[in-house]
Design an enzyme around this catalytic site. Structure first.
Site, PDB file in Angstrom:
ATOM      1  CB  SER A  51       5.776  -5.280  -3.373  1.00 34.87           C
ATOM      2  OG  SER A  51       6.845  -6.236  -3.282  1.00 34.87           O
TER       3      SER A  51
ATOM      4  CB  THR B 295      -0.439   1.749  -3.118  1.00 30.14           C
ATOM      5  OG1 THR B 295      -0.488   0.613  -3.745  1.00 30.14           O
ATOM      6  CG2 THR B 295      -1.400   2.620  -2.587  1.00 30.14           C
TER       7      THR B 295
ATOM      8  CB  THR C 147      -6.850  -3.564   1.288  1.00 37.54           C
ATOM      9  OG1 THR C 147      -6.264  -3.392   0.196  1.00 37.54           O
ATOM     10  CG2 THR C 147      -7.938  -4.589   0.897  1.00 37.54           C
ATOM     11  CB  SER C 148      -5.682   2.101   2.372  1.00 40.12           C
ATOM     12  OG  SER C 148      -5.253   3.032   3.415  1.00 40.12           O
TER      13      SER C 148
ATOM     14  CE1 TYR D  87       4.030  -6.619   5.351  1.00 41.66           C
ATOM     15  CE2 TYR D  87       3.271  -7.592   7.386  1.00 41.66           C
ATOM     16  CZ  TYR D  87       3.061  -6.772   6.024  1.00 41.66           C
ATOM     17  OH  TYR D  87       1.546  -6.375   5.789  1.00 41.66           O
TER      18      TYR D  87
ATOM     19  CB  THR E 233      -2.409  13.229  -4.701  1.00 41.18           C
ATOM     20  OG1 THR E 233      -1.481  12.626  -5.284  1.00 41.18           O
ATOM     21  CG2 THR E 233      -2.438  12.757  -3.074  1.00 41.18           C
TER      22      THR E 233
ATOM     23  CD  GLU F  37      -8.405 -13.568   0.486  1.00 43.84           C
ATOM     24  OE1 GLU F  37      -9.709 -14.270   0.393  1.00 43.84           O
ATOM     25  OE2 GLU F  37      -7.972 -12.988   1.469  1.00 43.84           O
TER      26      GLU F  37
ATOM     27  CD  GLU G 210       0.736   7.155  -0.706  1.00 44.77           C
ATOM     28  OE1 GLU G 210      -0.183   7.775   0.036  1.00 44.77           O
ATOM     29  OE2 GLU G 210       1.410   6.393  -0.805  1.00 44.77           O
TER      30      GLU G 210
ATOM     31  N   GLY H  69      -9.925  -1.226  -3.448  1.00 39.91           N
ATOM     32  CA  GLY H  69     -10.516  -2.516  -2.844  1.00 39.91           C
ATOM     33  C   GLY H  69     -10.632  -2.090  -1.481  1.00 39.91           C
TER      34      GLY H  69
END
Lengths: 626, 619
Positions: free
Chosen positions: A287, A284, A207-208, A546, A338, A274, A336, A205
């Site tokens: 969650s 990754t 979004t990383s 967060y 790899t 999204e 990730e 996506g």
């Protein structure tokens, strides 16, 4: 909050039936229940089409999300959100300007606009491995070395990545983009990559936020971005076992919508859903917001198929749990990109919940709020989602209130405010708010709701309505759009997260926030930064925290560097206070330096030896994690 | 902040203001009753004294230790908890503003009689006002007199700063009435030794930490542990320092500010008392009647007093890169943990550096220079040569960065005669000849022994003034002695000798462990700048004009060298195999009745033990 149910007449009917059946009981219920009006502030399902190959046609090349959706200050200086996709779209946000100027010392006169379009000459010509490209084409795969396609896949959404794009600076980008459309395609690509020794970087996506998609500077081979977006089908649904077998390129909203159409959901809703993809979640250790009911990604997967340079790795059956040595899924989860490309995943699914309800509780201060969340966790009665925002974030949320439609509502708001601050004596500069989302069958939700509100009352919490709750969740979906707005006016920012034992939550939050403020001051940031946090997940033994951090960078020559130094210091502070390196964003290249400290030298060695066995040529050379 | 500057002379210090001036002009009563509105800590959790007690007793840490102690001793937990509660009752302060006001009133009266002036650096007060708002504060005054903590609270009241809670020795508590008064003005009492008592330690540390975490009040304690009888800073203790730093190590506080405070007296109230104590006369027990008897001190002139509030030292920046806070991640924080080796080293280092700051900010009066000279000339000096040499010494001291309070526009001879007048009890001046002596001339016949004793009292009293300036001369003096005894001008040889001496004397003086090279370089730099030495690449050579300075510096250390030699000689010649520690001091004293104070003897023995020249055998 699963996406709008307008297309799901069946669900509606079931809900209405539920209402009718339960009428008699409802009269006793203390909280008036309403029909599930929860509406996710995200794309309308009708407008959704699968992700196109040329993503830049519908998405920003140098910012977050859809091209048609953005915040801006209009001619009157009022903030508004454009487009039609979201609940907030087309609305005016009258208090955002004051909050924005007050919080950051920003000024609408001082603009820092982005480069309007990609300067193609800034993109280095592709370094092609011709035999490899020819073999790909011979195998019938879709390939591109168009600069726009390549630039789009050269970054995630870290601040430095987006900032560079806005300034028109383009670093190393992949040389080729390839779109497999099924598992076999991936097998073919990996085989060819090994044969021609090129570097493969899986792209889902995009979004990383861990620099995971950045091309390693030291990579001399041709870099191939393997875009999984065309592998987006649900292959089968097994209603007996409640599982679905899905291709890993599917993005969250499509997966959820298609399952909804069949009456199911996964319940996995990371804030990025999204755009983020199933394969990305697996890679990754993602969650979801509603993990209290559905679990995190590692709890949801039943079976994973991954293509590695050594071949395909997968388990032989769909048993729900196995004792067959260390779980091989855990080599894949969090790898990730790899070790290989996740191609297909079997996931648990659940029937769509009959009923959803938002809620919110105001606490006199953050300490009381954390104590309440801790108690909720102790009693293991957390709703689908429970989040506690600190005072700054509460005010942030308030600034996003759309223009009220009637005098009556604004009168009611005033009354509410008066009741809380004057009558109950809450200090508006200390109070904080917990947002709640309940889900399940209606009777149980109401019962559950009462239980949670009762606990909250013990900690001085006052129920503060559904609206506040819903707005709280909205913040997480629009925050990335808001960052783009900030960047138009010299404000840069980012979020980061951690997980920490319960007894350290308060200390960690306070220390990290203060460290951020202090580091900014020491580095010559003119205005105090926005440094705010929320507790977003509860666990038996701890919580996920967060942080949002943003500041006005006027007068600084290298704002991104300062930003990075502050974030680095904040991470050091987190680790010193017993927090983890990451709860769900992952390590990528951004947090690699702390890996050894986090998992011990032996632990790191174990991971390295797996990498060495699986991918001795370092075909999957994105350089993350290890 | 703590690495001391390469150019000690350039150190900028704040100006002083006399706080008694205002007191002499307006009503003390009205002053004591004035509206007191202290600046508060931003994270203050309002908390009453009684609440404090229950928070401590209910704390996870104390509960954990109670359970431990109960399972070890077999007593019921209720019983142990009861014991903890009693310990806390015995310990806790009960601060009351009314008592503080009473003290403010009486101390105003007393201070005005005792001191000509009490000078405070107001910039330091302003810094403290800032610091108090930001983070919990720990006040670390030097300790030379009982006056110290009374003065501290008095000043904080005066400047509308939060009143501190003070860790005091149990001795005070035995003073009827006064003990309770002190308790009500913020003192809390701790036993002098409670080494193995787990419960006591838990109550004590939790009590202090709770006050710190809640931002209840600044914590005040004496790094040196006790009053220094010699006016030389004592080797700091790290126990309490560890307690106040732990909340930062464990992430419970963002930071803690340590504020070193240097309190210096032109004349110490306990002057001769200390000398007698050092000579073996036991210290009078603290008692209210004793205090009343001591009223006569009120009739004397003690000159001026200086209080210098140093720059707040952030524990966070101090620990940066030295303490890995994540070492506390794997154990619940309420479980007591002995400091790790690294932590211990850090604490020790920090403690030394803080004491060094105290030393550096200690104001020195002209008398200190005079006392130094008089001690080096036991037969006395002519006033003219005393004046001349004092002036010379003054410039040397200033060049070495001494914080000298020398009146600006007065002639040197004027300054000296004023000092001599103030300290007339220690000298005799006749026909322009100044000599140390007992002025209350023996009216009654005294035995020769008593006469020697009287003389020793004077010498030790005088030495306590010289000691105040030792920290200024110490490093150059060590170098001077090293050069003299190295018998070589090679830098390595001199350094080795310097290092040996430094090591030898590290119980005697404040020498930060591990700073050997730095100290050596500082000494070289100072003497080179003064034109005494030339420091070449491999050699150190004395300049032609440097002789007198080096000689002076050597004689500064001379008494200590001699003292240590005496102790060694005694140990070599006189002792049979087994000497108990208790017998040691009286034995050495009778062995050689030079002006040896028990303090030096203890230090010498400790150094010899540390250097493994002497072995301690448990009997």
């Amino acid at each position: 909050m699963a996406s709008n149910s307008s297309s799901s007449a069946q669900q509606r009917l079931r809900i209405i039936a539920g209402h009718l059946q339960k009428r008699p009981e409802e009269e006793n219920a203390s909280v008036a229940a309403q029909e599930c009006k929860a509406e996710a502030p995200r794309s309308e399902p009708s407008s959704a089409t699968p992700v196109p190959r040329r993503r830049q046609e519908i998405m920003k090349w140098n910012g977050w999300g859809y091209s048609d959706s953005r915040f801006l200050f209009n001619k009157k200086g009022q903030a508004e959100f454009t487009g039609k996709r979201y609940r907030l779209s087309g609305l005016i946000l009258p208090s955002l300007k004051d909050w924005f100027e007050g919080t950051f010392g920003a000024n609408l006169q001082h603009r820092s606009p982005a480069t309007p379009s990609l300067n193609l000459s800034a993109v280095a010509p592709p370094h092609l491995n011709q035999p490899f490209v020819e073999d790909l084409k011979a195998a019938g795969l879709s390939v591109s070395h168009d600069p726009e396609d390549r630039v789009f896949r050269a970054h995630g959404h870290c601040l430095h990545e987006v900032f560079a794009l806005r300034e028109g600076r383009i670093g190393r980008v992949p040389d080729v983009v390839v779109w497999p459309s099924c598992h076999n395609d991936v097998e073919k690509i990996v085989e060819l990559a090994c044969k021609h020794n090129v570097c493969l970087i899986p792209y889902g996506g995009g979004t990383s936020v861990s620099s995971a998609l950045e091309c390693p500077r030291e990579e001399t081979r041709s870099i191939v971005s393997l875009d999984t977006s065309q592998m987006n089908r649900i292959l089968w649904i097994d209603e007996k076992n409640l599982t679905a077998h899905v291709e890993a390129g599917i993005i969250g909203q499509d997966l959820e919508r298609q399952l909804n159409e069949r009456g199911y959901c996964t319940g996995h809703e990371p804030d990025s859903m999204e755009f983020s993809s199933l394969g990305g979640w697996v890679a990754t250790r993602a969650s979801g917001m509603k993990k209290n009911i559905y679990g995190n990604i590692e709890d949801l997967v039943v079976h994973i198929k991954m293509v590695t340079p050594r071949g395909v790795i997968e388990k032989s059956c769909l048993g729900p749990r196995m004792s067959t040595g260390p779980d091989i899924h855990h080599f894949i989860l969090g790898s990730e990109g790899t070790l290989g490309v996740v191609t297909e995943v079997t996931l648990k699914i659940r029937p769509i919940p009959e009923y959803q309800k938002y809620g919110s509780v105001v606490f006199p201060n953050f300490q009381q709020g954390v104590a309440c969340l801790r108690e909720v966790a102790r009693q293991r009665c957390a709703p689908a989602s429970i989040r506690l925002m600190d005072n700054e974030q509460f005010q942030f949320g308030h600034a996003l209130k759309p223009q009220v439609s009637s005098i009556f509502t604004s009168f009611l708001d005033g009354l509410k405010k008066f009741y809380i601050t004057k009558f109950k004596g809450f200090d508006p500069h200390h109070l904080c708010v917990a947002t709640l989302l309940f889900e399940g069958d209606r009777g149980k939700v109401l019962q559950h709701e009462k239980q949670v509100y009762d606990i909250a009352a013990k900690f001085g919490g006052l129920a503060a309505g559904e609206d506040n709750g819903q707005r709280g969740y909205m913040l997480t979906f629009v925050i990335a759009y808001l960052r783009d707005l900030g960047m138009d006016y010299y404000v840069i920012g980012e979020s980061f997260e951690t997980s920490v034992p319960w007894d350290r939550v308060l200390d960690l939050c306070r220390n990290v926030k203060e460290r951020i403020v202090r580091e900014c001051k020491e580095r010559g940031v003119q205005f105090p930064p926005l440094s705010t946090c929320r507790v977003t997940q509860t666990y038996d033994a701890g919580a996920c925290v967060y942080f949002y951090f943003a500041f006005n960078y006027r007068g600084l020559s290298d704002p991104v560097h300062i930003y990075e130094q502050v974030e680095h210091a904040a991470r050091e502070e987190i680790l010193a206070n017993g927090g983890s390196l990451s709860h769900h964003h992952g390590v990528g290249k951004l947090r690699k330096e702390w890996m050894k400290e986090s998992v011990s030298g032996v632990g790191l060695g174990m991971l390295k030896s797996v990498k060495e066995y699986v991918d001795p040529q370092n075909i999957f050379g994105n350089g993350n994690l290890l | 902040i703590l690495s001391y500057p390469r150019h000690p002379v350039l150190k900028k210090r704040d100006d002083f203001e006399d706080v008694l001036e205002e007191r002499r002009r307006s009503s003390d009563l009205r002053y004591a009753l004035r509206c007191y509105t202290p600046t508060l800590y931003k994270g203050l959790v309002p908390c009453k004294v009684s609440m404090l007690k229950s928070i401590v007793l209910q704390s996870d840490h104390l509960q954990c230790v109670i359970k431990q102690v109960s399972s070890e001793s077999g007593d019921s937990t209720e019983c142990v908890a009861e014991e903890a509660s009693l310990i806390l009752d015995e310990m806790a302060h009960r601060m009351q503003l009314s008592t503080v006001r009473f003290f403010v009133f009486t101390l105003s009266k007393a201070f005005k009689r005792l001191f000509r002036s009490v000078c405070v650096n107001e910039e330091g007060i302003q810094r403290l006002q800032q610091a108090v708002q930001e983070h919990p504060v720990v006040l670390l005054p030097s300790h030379r007199s009982y006056m110290d903590f009374l003065m501290m609270s008095y000043l904080l009241y005066m400047f509308d700063l939060p009143l501190p809670v003070i860790a005091a020795g149990m001795d005070f508590m035995s003073m009827k009435f006064i003990g309770e008064m002190l308790r009500m003005s913020g003192a809390f009492f701790i036993r002098r030794s409670f080494g193995g008592d787990k419960l006591y330690w838990a109550v004590f540390s939790e009590y202090v930490k709770t006050m710190l975490r809640k931002g209840y009040a600044p914590i005040e304690f004496f790094l040196e542990g006790t009053r220094s009888r010699t006016c030389k800073s004592l080797t700091p203790k790290t126990g309490l320092l560890n307690i106040v730093m732990e909340p930062f190590f464990k992430g419970e506080l963002f930071d803690v500010s340590l504020v070193p405070v240097s309190i210096s007296y032109e004349r110490v109230l306990e002057e001769s008392l200390y000398a007698r104590e050092l000579l073996g006369v036991p210290k009078p027990k603290e008692s209210t009647s004793g205090l009343l008897k001591a009223r006569r001190v009120l009739s004397e002139d003690y000159g001026s007093m200086h209080v210098y509030f140093g720059h707040p030292v952030s524990v966070r920046s101090l620990a940066e890169g030295k303490i890995k806070r994540s070492q506390y991640n794997l154990l619940p924080r309420y479980i007591p943990q002995k400091p790790s080796v690294d932590t211990h080293e850090f604490l020790n280092d920090a403690a030394f550096r803080l004491v060094r700051i105290q030393e550096e900010n200690m104001v020195l009066k002209p008398w200190v220079l005079i006392a130094t000279l008089l001690l080096q000339n036991p037969d006395g000096m002519d006033l003219s040569s005393l004046t001349e040499q004092t002036d010379w010494l003054r410039h040397l001291a200033l060049a070495f960065g001494a914080f000298l309070d020398w009146p600006d526009h007065e002639a040197c001879s004027e300054v000296i005669s004023c000092s001599l007048a103030l300290h007339r009890r220690l000298l005799s001046v006749s026909a322009g000849h100044v000599q140390l002596s007992v002025t209350d001339a023996p009216q009654v016949e005294t035995t020769p022994e008593e006469a020697v004793f009287q003389r020793a009292v004077v010498v030790l009293s005088c030495a306590s003034y010289r000691n105040q300036i030792l920290h200024v001369f110490l490093r150059p003096a060590l170098l001077a002695v090293a050069m003299q005894s190295a018998n070589s001008s090679r830098k390595d040889d001199i350094y080795n000798c310097f290092n040996f001496l430094r090591n030898m004397f590290s119980n005697e003086f404040i020498l930060c462990p591990g700073d050997s090279v730095q100290d050596f370089e500082e000494a070289c730099y100072l003497l080179m700048k003064r034109g005494v030495l030339q420091v070449l690449e491999h050699e150190i050579v004395m300049s032609a004009s440097g002789q007198s300075t080096l000689a002076f510096l050597c004689s500064v250390l001379e008494p200590f060298l001699q003292g240590y030699q005496v102790v060694c000689r005694y140990l070599c010649e006189e002792t049979n195999e087994n000497l108990t520690e208790k017998e040691f001091i009286p034995a050495v004293r009778s062995f050689c009745f030079v002006s040896l104070s028990s303090d030096l003897q203890k230090n010498a023995l400790a150094a010899l033990l540390r250097l493994k020249a002497v072995r301690k055998v448990k009997v």
